[in-house]
Design a protein around this motif. Structure first.
Motif, PDB file in Angstrom:
ATOM      1  N   TYR A 255       0.866  -1.425   0.043  1.00  0.00           N
ATOM      2  CA  TYR A 255      -0.053  -0.045   0.022  1.00  0.00           C
ATOM      3  C   TYR A 255       0.895   1.341   0.098  1.00  0.00           C
ATOM      4  CZ  TYR A 255      -2.880   3.891   1.354  1.00  0.00           C
ATOM      5  OH  TYR A 255      -3.805   4.952   1.593  1.00  0.00           O
ATOM      6  N   LEU A 256       2.046   1.214   0.907  1.00  0.00           N
ATOM      7  CA  LEU A 256       2.536   2.334   0.982  1.00  0.00           C
ATOM      8  C   LEU A 256       3.226   2.739  -0.405  1.00  0.00           C
ATOM      9  CD1 LEU A 256       3.830   2.219   4.659  1.00  0.00           C
ATOM     10  CD2 LEU A 256       2.158   3.797   3.805  1.00  0.00           C
ATOM     11  N   SER A 257       4.102   1.605  -0.746  1.00  0.00           N
ATOM     12  CA  SER A 257       4.774   1.579  -2.168  1.00  0.00           C
ATOM     13  C   SER A 257       3.967   2.233  -3.222  1.00  0.00           C
ATOM     14  CB  SER A 257       5.589   0.475  -2.307  1.00  0.00           C
ATOM     15  OG  SER A 257       4.649  -0.517  -2.619  1.00  0.00           O
TER      16      SER A 257
ATOM     17  N   GLY B 234      -0.637   9.955 -16.576  1.00  0.00           N
ATOM     18  CA  GLY B 234       0.097   8.707 -17.365  1.00  0.00           C
ATOM     19  C   GLY B 234       0.633   7.861 -15.958  1.00  0.00           C
ATOM     20  N   SER B 235       0.681   8.242 -14.801  1.00  0.00           N
ATOM     21  CA  SER B 235       0.954   7.485 -13.538  1.00  0.00           C
ATOM     22  C   SER B 235      -0.300   6.630 -13.345  1.00  0.00           C
ATOM     23  CB  SER B 235       1.425   8.440 -12.465  1.00  0.00           C
ATOM     24  OG  SER B 235       0.143   9.155 -12.297  1.00  0.00           O
ATOM     25  N   VAL B 236      -1.419   7.028 -13.436  1.00  0.00           N
ATOM     26  CA  VAL B 236      -2.569   6.249 -13.342  1.00  0.00           C
ATOM     27  C   VAL B 236      -2.645   5.051 -14.354  1.00  0.00           C
ATOM     28  CG1 VAL B 236      -5.200   6.335 -12.872  1.00  0.00           C
ATOM     29  CG2 VAL B 236      -3.805   8.396 -12.204  1.00  0.00           C
ATOM     30  N   ALA B 237      -2.497   5.653 -15.646  1.00  0.00           N
ATOM     31  CA  ALA B 237      -2.440   4.597 -16.656  1.00  0.00           C
ATOM     32  C   ALA B 237      -1.699   3.563 -16.635  1.00  0.00           C
ATOM     33  CB  ALA B 237      -2.429   5.176 -17.975  1.00  0.00           C
ATOM     34  N   VAL B 238      -0.265   3.739 -16.267  1.00  0.00           N
ATOM     35  CA  VAL B 238       0.913   2.973 -15.984  1.00  0.00           C
ATOM     36  C   VAL B 238       0.640   1.818 -14.935  1.00  0.00           C
ATOM     37  CG1 VAL B 238       3.235   2.597 -15.465  1.00  0.00           C
ATOM     38  CG2 VAL B 238       2.486   4.244 -17.315  1.00  0.00           C
ATOM     39  N   ILE B 239       0.416   2.500 -13.600  1.00  0.00           N
ATOM     40  CA  ILE B 239       0.260   1.772 -12.483  1.00  0.00           C
ATOM     41  C   ILE B 239      -0.997   1.292 -12.338  1.00  0.00           C
ATOM     42  CG2 ILE B 239       0.545   1.816  -9.779  1.00  0.00           C
ATOM     43  CD1 ILE B 239       2.407   4.095 -10.275  1.00  0.00           C
ATOM     44  N   GLY B 240      -2.024   1.723 -12.756  1.00  0.00           N
ATOM     45  CA  GLY B 240      -3.534   1.414 -12.815  1.00  0.00           C
ATOM     46  C   GLY B 240      -3.538  -0.045 -13.461  1.00  0.00           C
ATOM     47  N   SER B 241      -2.791  -0.114 -14.675  1.00  0.00           N
ATOM     48  CA  SER B 241      -3.043  -1.233 -15.635  1.00  0.00           C
ATOM     49  C   SER B 241      -2.437  -2.485 -14.803  1.00  0.00           C
ATOM     50  CB  SER B 241      -2.174  -0.950 -16.807  1.00  0.00           C
ATOM     51  OG  SER B 241      -0.810  -0.942 -16.729  1.00  0.00           O
ATOM     52  N   LEU B 242      -1.464  -2.228 -13.817  1.00  0.00           N
ATOM     53  CA  LEU B 242      -0.849  -3.363 -12.872  1.00  0.00           C
ATOM     54  C   LEU B 242      -2.349  -3.931 -12.171  1.00  0.00           C
ATOM     55  CD1 LEU B 242       2.471  -2.280 -12.130  1.00  0.00           C
ATOM     56  CD2 LEU B 242       1.859  -3.932 -13.754  1.00  0.00           C
ATOM     57  N   VAL B 243      -2.868  -3.095 -11.475  1.00  0.00           N
ATOM     58  CA  VAL B 243      -4.240  -3.385 -10.664  1.00  0.00           C
ATOM     59  C   VAL B 243      -4.916  -4.062 -11.754  1.00  0.00           C
ATOM     60  CG1 VAL B 243      -5.748  -2.565  -9.080  1.00  0.00           C
ATOM     61  CG2 VAL B 243      -3.479  -1.307  -9.250  1.00  0.00           C
ATOM     62  N   ALA B 244      -5.313  -3.937 -12.761  1.00  0.00           N
ATOM     63  CA  ALA B 244      -6.335  -4.233 -13.621  1.00  0.00           C
ATOM     64  C   ALA B 244      -5.752  -5.574 -14.181  1.00  0.00           C
ATOM     65  CB  ALA B 244      -6.444  -3.401 -15.012  1.00  0.00           C
ATOM     66  N   ASP B 245      -4.601  -5.810 -14.393  1.00  0.00           N
ATOM     67  CA  ASP B 245      -3.789  -7.235 -14.588  1.00  0.00           C
ATOM     68  C   ASP B 245      -4.424  -8.290 -13.504  1.00  0.00           C
ATOM     69  OD1 ASP B 245      -2.391  -8.780 -16.493  1.00  0.00           O
ATOM     70  OD2 ASP B 245      -0.879  -8.732 -14.804  1.00  0.00           O
ATOM     71  N   ARG B 246      -3.897  -7.523 -12.148  1.00  0.00           N
ATOM     72  CA  ARG B 246      -4.179  -8.535 -11.158  1.00  0.00           C
ATOM     73  C   ARG B 246      -5.656  -8.848 -10.978  1.00  0.00           C
ATOM     74  NH1 ARG B 246      -1.364  -9.459  -6.338  1.00  0.00           N
ATOM     75  NH2 ARG B 246       0.373  -8.898  -7.948  1.00  0.00           N
TER      76      ARG B 246
ATOM     77  N   THR C 167       3.086   6.208  -6.577  1.00  0.00           N
ATOM     78  CA  THR C 167       2.405   6.789  -7.625  1.00  0.00           C
ATOM     79  C   THR C 167       2.177   8.489  -7.426  1.00  0.00           C
ATOM     80  OG1 THR C 167       0.506   5.160  -7.549  1.00  0.00           O
ATOM     81  CG2 THR C 167      -0.207   6.877  -8.393  1.00  0.00           C
ATOM     82  N   ALA C 168       2.582   8.974  -6.350  1.00  0.00           N
ATOM     83  CA  ALA C 168       2.891  10.195  -6.243  1.00  0.00           C
ATOM     84  C   ALA C 168       3.986  10.690  -6.967  1.00  0.00           C
ATOM     85  CB  ALA C 168       2.938  10.542  -4.628  1.00  0.00           C
ATOM     86  N   LEU C 169       5.159   9.901  -6.693  1.00  0.00           N
ATOM     87  CA  LEU C 169       6.259  10.255  -7.267  1.00  0.00           C
ATOM     88  C   LEU C 169       6.400  10.091  -8.803  1.00  0.00           C
ATOM     89  CD1 LEU C 169       9.453  10.877  -6.857  1.00  0.00           C
ATOM     90  CD2 LEU C 169       9.754   8.185  -6.919  1.00  0.00           C
ATOM     91  N   VAL C 170       5.619   9.158  -9.271  1.00  0.00           N
ATOM     92  CA  VAL C 170       5.597   9.017 -10.639  1.00  0.00           C
ATOM     93  C   VAL C 170       4.859  10.079 -11.334  1.00  0.00           C
ATOM     94  CG1 VAL C 170       4.766   7.558 -12.632  1.00  0.00           C
ATOM     95  CG2 VAL C 170       6.094   6.514 -10.597  1.00  0.00           C
ATOM     96  N   SER C 171       3.975  10.508 -10.395  1.00  0.00           N
ATOM     97  CA  SER C 171       2.921  11.692 -11.111  1.00  0.00           C
ATOM     98  C   SER C 171       3.322  12.903 -11.266  1.00  0.00           C
ATOM     99  CB  SER C 171       1.591  11.769 -10.108  1.00  0.00           C
ATOM    100  OG  SER C 171       0.743  10.623  -9.976  1.00  0.00           O
TER     101      SER C 171
ATOM    102  N   GLY D 132      -2.461   8.454  -4.229  1.00  0.00           N
ATOM    103  CA  GLY D 132      -1.097   8.676  -4.733  1.00  0.00           C
ATOM    104  C   GLY D 132      -1.297   9.801  -5.851  1.00  0.00           C
ATOM    105  N   PHE D 133      -1.986   9.660  -6.741  1.00  0.00           N
ATOM    106  CA  PHE D 133      -2.155  10.809  -7.723  1.00  0.00           C
ATOM    107  C   PHE D 133      -2.834  11.924  -7.081  1.00  0.00           C
ATOM    108  CE2 PHE D 133      -4.768  12.750 -10.887  1.00  0.00           C
ATOM    109  CZ  PHE D 133      -3.556  13.146 -11.807  1.00  0.00           C
ATOM    110  N   GLY D 134      -3.738  11.604  -6.152  1.00  0.00           N
ATOM    111  CA  GLY D 134      -4.480  13.015  -5.710  1.00  0.00           C
ATOM    112  C   GLY D 134      -3.459  13.880  -5.017  1.00  0.00           C
ATOM    113  N   VAL D 135      -2.558  13.495  -4.226  1.00  0.00           N
ATOM    114  CA  VAL D 135      -1.755  14.266  -3.475  1.00  0.00           C
ATOM    115  C   VAL D 135      -0.875  14.960  -4.330  1.00  0.00           C
ATOM    116  CG1 VAL D 135      -1.873  12.800  -1.334  1.00  0.00           C
ATOM    117  CG2 VAL D 135      -0.055  12.726  -3.002  1.00  0.00           C
TER     118      VAL D 135
END
Length: 436
Positions: free
Chosen positions: A116-118, A133-145, A123-127, A165-168
């Protein structure tokens, strides 16, 4: 043909933003933005159309009442359009790097707490450089899971982490449109003053979010084989740090506007990435800008509206109104809640930020402008992860199938309300402390 023309006008607006210190460039950039938006009108969503239409009404008013308002409005349009276009190009360049792919994979590894923390902080760092683009990249991993293992507490917590993470990012990212628009509309506010409060608040907000997640079964999941090495993190972090340092130096040492400094720093990384690809004999097509009409309409239209509102308010008052001293902290405390309430109604935060900065920024006591600024960026951030009409919530719905009213509103409501209370207290305290 229209697609190529839209892209060409968008690139023309970007070039004008880079050369905005030259005579006539800000006007050229504003015209290019208007043409790019007009050519994409049929494909645009409702809110951008409304924002751009209101901007045209503001232009008509300025032509009749005070033409001097057009110059500042055009400058704001060109600078902020250059910012959003340069960050989009930066996102496209970085999204192709192997480092980012490995970083994304490593964020989804480990036990529940560390995962959760990572995901949240990652996501905040990548944002910072990638924006949506951060939501698309990391969110796709959640979708794959979800696709492989189905819905679970782990995937729901991962969705919470990505959204938060994106929200902050609007609160602390030096490249975010929220920070740049706030600094543009509040010229008396220094970026380092704003970030000195916003960054710690963002860090604590993500940490407190750990308490508002679902319990997960104990996991012994190990780090993925293709996870990011320290070198990958170092290279990616160095790129972000380089952009931020470059923007700070251009702003503080050479007198560039904040939006202009960020644009130039981001483009330097884009050009460096393209040169590196050529050196490696990799041929990537030039990115098309034909799909940016919605963004240009919202950002450019809001920037022009804000300039006109500021000019009208400044022209009608000679100084801050003689209101009771206690009223300013109260107004500052209300700002985050106004952002959130408007977001629940589907109003884009750029619109509220423009109105808040344009109206309140014109009459706010200059010594206490930090209170208004921190109220704007924190309210913007909570709205980004806590309301169902935010673009990142809609994107996560397409990726994961989780309804925005659940993922953004219901799952985050307690965190959102707690964050709004803390944001209000911080904005009010800063205003009260700095009042003359």
């Amino acid at each position: 043909m229209l697609i190529r023309l839209r892209s060409a006008f968008a690139y023309l607006a970007l070039i004008a933003a880079v050369l905005s210190l030259l005579p006539g460039m800000t006007q050229l950039g504003a015209v290019a933005v208007a043409l790019a938006v007009s050519l994409g009108w049929r494909e645009m969503r409702g809110v951008p159309k409304v924002v751009f239409s209101v901007a045209l009404i503001a232009l008509a008013y300025a032509l009749v009442a005070d033409r001097s308002l057009i110059g500042e409005g055009s400058a704001n349009v060109t600078r902020l359009a250059g910012l959003i276009l340069s960050v989009m190009l930066l996102s496209q360049v970085l999204s192709r790097t192997r480092d980012l792919q490995r970083i994304s994979i490593s964020l989804f590894s480990g036990r529940p707490v560390s995962r959760y923390l990572s995901l949240a902080y990652g996501t905040a760092l990548v944002s910072i450089p990638l924006n949506f683009g951060s939501v698309a990249v990391i969110g796709s991993l959640v979708a794959d899971r979800i696709h492989k293992e189905g819905d679970s507490a782990a995937t729901r917590n991962a969705t919470r982490a990505v959204l938060r993470g994106f929200g902050v990012a609007p609160m602390f990212s030096p490249l975010s449109i929220s920070v740049v628009l706030t600094l543009t509309l509040l010229p008396g506010l220094a970026s380092m003053e704003l970030l000195a409060l916003a960054v710690p608040f963002s860090v604590l907000l993500l940490l407190f979010g750990w308490f508002w997640r679902e319990p997960e079964a104990p996991s012994t999941e190990t780090v993925a084989e293709d996870a990011a090495s320290p070198a990958s993190w170092l290279r990616f972090s160095s790129v972000i740090a380089g952009i931020c340092v470059g923007a700070f130096l251009l702003t503080s040492q050479w007198g560039f506007s904040y939006a202009h400094g960020v644009t130039l720093s981001a483009l330097a990384v884009v050009l460096g990435g393209r040169l590196l690809e050529l050196f490696r004999a990799e041929r990537s097509p030039v990115a098309s800008m034909s799909h940016v009409s919605n963004e240009l309409a919202i950002v450019g239209g809001s920037a022009f509206i804000g300039a006109v509102i500021s000019g009208v308010v400044l022209g009608s008052v000679s100084a801050s109104p003689e209101w009771p001293a206690w009223l300013w902290p109260v107004l500052a405390a209300c700002v985050p809640w106004v952002f959130f309430a408007a977001g629940l109604g589907g109003v884009n935060p750029i619109v509220i930020g423009t109105l808040a900065g344009g109206i309140l920024g014109s009459i706010w006591p200059e010594s206490a402008v930090l209170g208004l600024g921190i109220g704007m960026v924190t309210g913007w951030g909570v709205t980004a992860f806590g309301t169902p009409f935010a673009a990142n919530a809609l994107l996560m719905e397409r990726l994961t199938g989780y309804r925005p009213v659940d993922a953004s509103l219901r799952w985050n409501l307690r965190l959102s309300l707690s964050a709004l209370v803390l944001a209000s207290l911080m904005a009010a305290a800063a205003t009260f402390w700095l009042m003359p």
